[in-house]
Scaffold this active site. Structure first.
Site, PDB file in Angstrom:
ATOM      1  N   THR A 117       0.816  -1.212   0.000  1.00 49.75           N
ATOM      2  CA  THR A 117       0.000   0.000   0.000  1.00 49.75           C
ATOM      3  C   THR A 117       0.849   1.261   0.000  1.00 49.75           C
ATOM      4  OG1 THR A 117      -1.491   1.304   1.396  1.00 49.75           O
ATOM      5  CG2 THR A 117      -0.100  -0.243   2.528  1.00 49.75           C
ATOM      6  N   TYR A 141      -1.887   0.034  10.217  1.00 47.39           N
ATOM      7  CA  TYR A 141      -2.154  -0.583   8.910  1.00 47.39           C
ATOM      8  C   TYR A 141      -0.917  -0.498   8.020  1.00 47.39           C
ATOM      9  CZ  TYR A 141      -3.767  -0.987   4.117  1.00 47.39           C
ATOM     10  OH  TYR A 141      -3.871  -1.352   2.808  1.00 47.39           O
TER      11      TYR A 141
END
Ligand code: UDP
Length: 329
Positions: A117, A141
């Protein structure tokens, strides 16, 4: 040769499974259906309901099928939730990936493609952001994903596993053939939320922050069509199978749209107006995140075919409408 796809019932995973089965690959999908859907999985794939961190299950599947590649999508992806429940993120995104990598190494599965990501960059100093930019994830995350990138690099150096870690920017849109799309309940994603507002499935939308240092004050992101994103995975897999070296690469188009530009596009393409409220910033949201896609273009010859916000929105609207008609949600 078969490909094991974890999270194949999810948004991006289900598109990848269709892409692979369209190409005639044998595909085994493992998904625990915590956020994914069995009906989203291409019928040609073998679907096994289970957890990608279940070593017994994954070991058995690798033994039973001639798996030469793992494409690993399964994981948790809500930044805010990761702040309030970090250990779930380190379990789902880091610990389970470690198990999967270990099983791949032990069983001699040579190729691994991982969903990473843009959150590994945190707030970039400038944009477009290249892969060499400082890695400063700002949420559990982002850190949970970056740790998996590091495990892959270390396992590759020690054991000869070969991998691609693809850093997604803002994925949007749906399969142009209408077979799957983003079906996630309680989405936080701007394009899907805007489409739901346009179709009257929600009472408008709140813009999270209009005082950023961007041209119109709202957040700027690089929206990539999911079809181009899965093509990048297929290209990466093909390159690994051809003996190319490991790859860490951004997946984005290299140009940004503001929240208001996305909202206006959805209104124009749908022909429907909806209420837009300017609200406070959402915690942890950077002002602008735009990819430099040069590396993936150079290394894989990746060629986007859907680099057009109108087309992204059209396909997302079609899918959102199809979900309502299928009585899905
Ligand atoms: N956003 C917004 N309202 C919403 C959802 C998102 O203003 O209801 C903004 C968000 O602050 C960011 C952009 O839209 O600037 C993209 O957010 P999204 O959650 O889709 O992806 P992210 O960039 O957070 O991964």
């Amino acid at each position: 040769m078969s490909v094991l796809v974890t999270g194949g019932g999810g948004y991006i995973g289900s598109h990848m499974v269709w892409h692979l089965t369209d190409a005639g690959e044998d595909v085994i999908v493992v998904d625990n259906l915590s956020t994914g859907f069995d009906w989203a999985i291409a019928p040609e794939a073998v679907f096994v309901e289970g957890d990608c961190g279940d070593a017994g299950l994954i070991g058995r599947l690798i033994g039973e099928h001639a798996i030469d590649a793992i494409v690993h999508f399964a994981g948790s992806l809500n930044v805010e939730e990761s702040v309030s429940d970090p250990l779930v993120y380190y379990a789902n995104n880091t610990a389970k990936s470690r198990t999967l990598i270990e099983l791949a190494v032990k069983a001699g599965v040579e190729h691994f493609v991982f969903s990473s990501t843009a959150a590994v960059y945190g707030t970039p100093d400038s944009y477009p952001v290249s892969e060499d930019a400082p890695l400063r994830p700002e949420s559990p995350y982002g850190r949970s994903k970056l740790m998996t990138e590091w495990m892959l690099a270390d396992a590759a150096a020690a054991h000869g596993l070969r991998y691609a870690a693809l850093r997604y920017f803002n994925v949007a849109g749906a399969d142009p053939k209408g077979r799957t799309g983003e079906s996630t309940r309680n989405t936080t994603h701007l394009v899907k939320i805007s489409c739901q507002a346009a179709l009257g499935k929600r009472d408008g939308l709140t813009v999270f922050g209009s005082d950023y240092d961007t041209p119109d004050g709202t957040g700027v992101r690089d929206y990539i069509h999911v079809t181009d994103l899965v093509a990048a995975h297929a290209d990466a897999l093909e390159a690994l199978r051809a003996g190319e070296s490991n790859l860490v690469a951004n997946c984005g188009y290299g140009r940004g749209f503001s929240v208001l530009e996305v909202v206006e596009t959805v209104k124009r393409v749908s022909g429907n107006d909806f209420a837009v409220t300017l609200g406070p910033r959402r915690a942890g949201d950077p002002a602008a995140v735009v990819a430099s896609p040069e590396r993936i273009v150079e290394r894989l010859g990746w060629t986007p075919h859907h680099d057009d916000l109108d087309r992204i929105v059209e396909s997302a609207l079609r899918w959102e409408d199809a979900l309502s008609r299928r009585n899905r949600h």
